[in-house]
Design a protein around this motif. Structure first.
Motif, PDB file in Angstrom:
ATOM      1  N   ARG A   1      11.461  -2.806   6.721  1.00 14.52           N
ATOM      2  CA  ARG A   1      12.953  -2.219   5.956  1.00 14.52           C
ATOM      3  C   ARG A   1      12.756  -0.687   5.622  1.00 14.52           C
ATOM      4  O   ARG A   1      11.842  -0.567   4.860  1.00 14.52           O
ATOM      5  CB  ARG A   1      13.399  -3.245   4.783  1.00 14.52           C
ATOM      6  N   PRO A   2      13.657   0.011   6.049  1.00 15.92           N
ATOM      7  CA  PRO A   2      13.684   1.367   5.292  1.00 15.92           C
ATOM      8  C   PRO A   2      13.725   1.713   4.081  1.00 15.92           C
ATOM      9  O   PRO A   2      14.348   0.778   3.400  1.00 15.92           O
ATOM     10  CB  PRO A   2      14.657   2.098   6.001  1.00 15.92           C
ATOM     11  N   ALA A   3      12.685   2.192   3.187  1.00 14.84           N
ATOM     12  CA  ALA A   3      12.806   2.273   1.790  1.00 14.84           C
ATOM     13  C   ALA A   3      13.857   3.170   1.260  1.00 14.84           C
ATOM     14  O   ALA A   3      14.079   4.263   1.857  1.00 14.84           O
ATOM     15  CB  ALA A   3      11.381   2.888   1.268  1.00 14.84           C
TER      16      ALA A   3
ATOM     17  N   GLU B   1       0.799  -1.223   0.260  1.00 18.14           N
ATOM     18  CA  GLU B   1       0.148  -0.070  -0.153  1.00 18.14           C
ATOM     19  C   GLU B   1       0.945   1.439  -0.109  1.00 18.14           C
ATOM     20  O   GLU B   1       1.894   1.236   0.498  1.00 18.14           O
ATOM     21  CB  GLU B   1      -1.018   0.089   1.185  1.00 18.14           C
ATOM     22  N   SER B   2       0.341   2.471  -0.607  1.00 18.75           N
ATOM     23  CA  SER B   2       1.002   3.622  -0.789  1.00 18.75           C
ATOM     24  C   SER B   2       0.615   4.404   0.691  1.00 18.75           C
ATOM     25  O   SER B   2      -0.029   4.018   1.388  1.00 18.75           O
ATOM     26  CB  SER B   2       0.601   4.412  -1.852  1.00 18.75           C
ATOM     27  N   VAL B   3       1.433   5.382   0.584  1.00 21.56           N
ATOM     28  CA  VAL B   3       1.254   6.218   1.960  1.00 21.56           C
ATOM     29  C   VAL B   3      -0.326   6.812   1.934  1.00 21.56           C
ATOM     30  O   VAL B   3      -0.868   6.753   3.344  1.00 21.56           O
ATOM     31  CB  VAL B   3       2.301   7.638   1.779  1.00 21.56           C
TER      32      VAL B   3
ATOM     33  N   ARG C   1      -6.652   3.887   4.904  1.00 16.26           N
ATOM     34  CA  ARG C   1      -7.268   2.696   5.606  1.00 16.26           C
ATOM     35  C   ARG C   1      -7.153   2.824   7.136  1.00 16.26           C
ATOM     36  O   ARG C   1      -8.052   2.570   7.972  1.00 16.26           O
ATOM     37  CB  ARG C   1      -5.987   1.675   5.189  1.00 16.26           C
ATOM     38  N   LEU C   2      -6.197   3.664   7.617  1.00 17.75           N
ATOM     39  CA  LEU C   2      -6.007   3.909   9.307  1.00 17.75           C
ATOM     40  C   LEU C   2      -7.182   4.876   9.704  1.00 17.75           C
ATOM     41  O   LEU C   2      -7.781   4.367  10.692  1.00 17.75           O
ATOM     42  CB  LEU C   2      -4.731   4.633   9.600  1.00 17.75           C
TER      43      LEU C   2
END
Length: 103
Positions: free
Chosen positions: A77-79, A34-36, A42-43
């Motif tokens: 994992r950091p993008a 999912e994107s930001v 969603r949240l």
């Protein structure tokens, strides 16, 4: 013996939980792809559902709230982070540092 919930036969444990509790687990856990913006939407919906669940079923609400604290596996994992370099400094740099320390 088959387990049937609400006229449906769950295939996985996740499906069983979704049918038994009446909540969509992905709404509270998210997706690794999912994107930001999708995550924010969603949240928002998940928090609204939690408000209703707290009134009607506090136990399920507590479970759903604990799911909100979990992260998809790839989110850990950091993008955009580059792999760590394994090479060492050139010999001349090490000699220069060593001579500066000795002086």
């Amino acid at each position: 013996m088959k387990t049937i919930v609400a006229g449906r036969e769950p295939v996985t444990a996740t499906e069983f939980i979704e049918l038994a509790l009446g909540i969509d687990l992905e709404l509270f856990t998210g997706s690794a792809t999912e994107s930001v913006l999708e995550r924010a939407a969603r949240l928002d919906v998940a928090h609204e559902v939690l408000v209703d669940l707290r009134e009607s079923d506090p136990e399920t609400a507590a479970y759903a709230e604990s799911l909100l604290r979990t992260l998809p596996a790839t989110a850990l994992r950091p993008a955009g982070r580059r792999p760590r370099r394994t090479g060492c400094r050139p010999v001349t740099a090490r000699l220069a540092i060593g001579s500066a320390v000795a002086a």
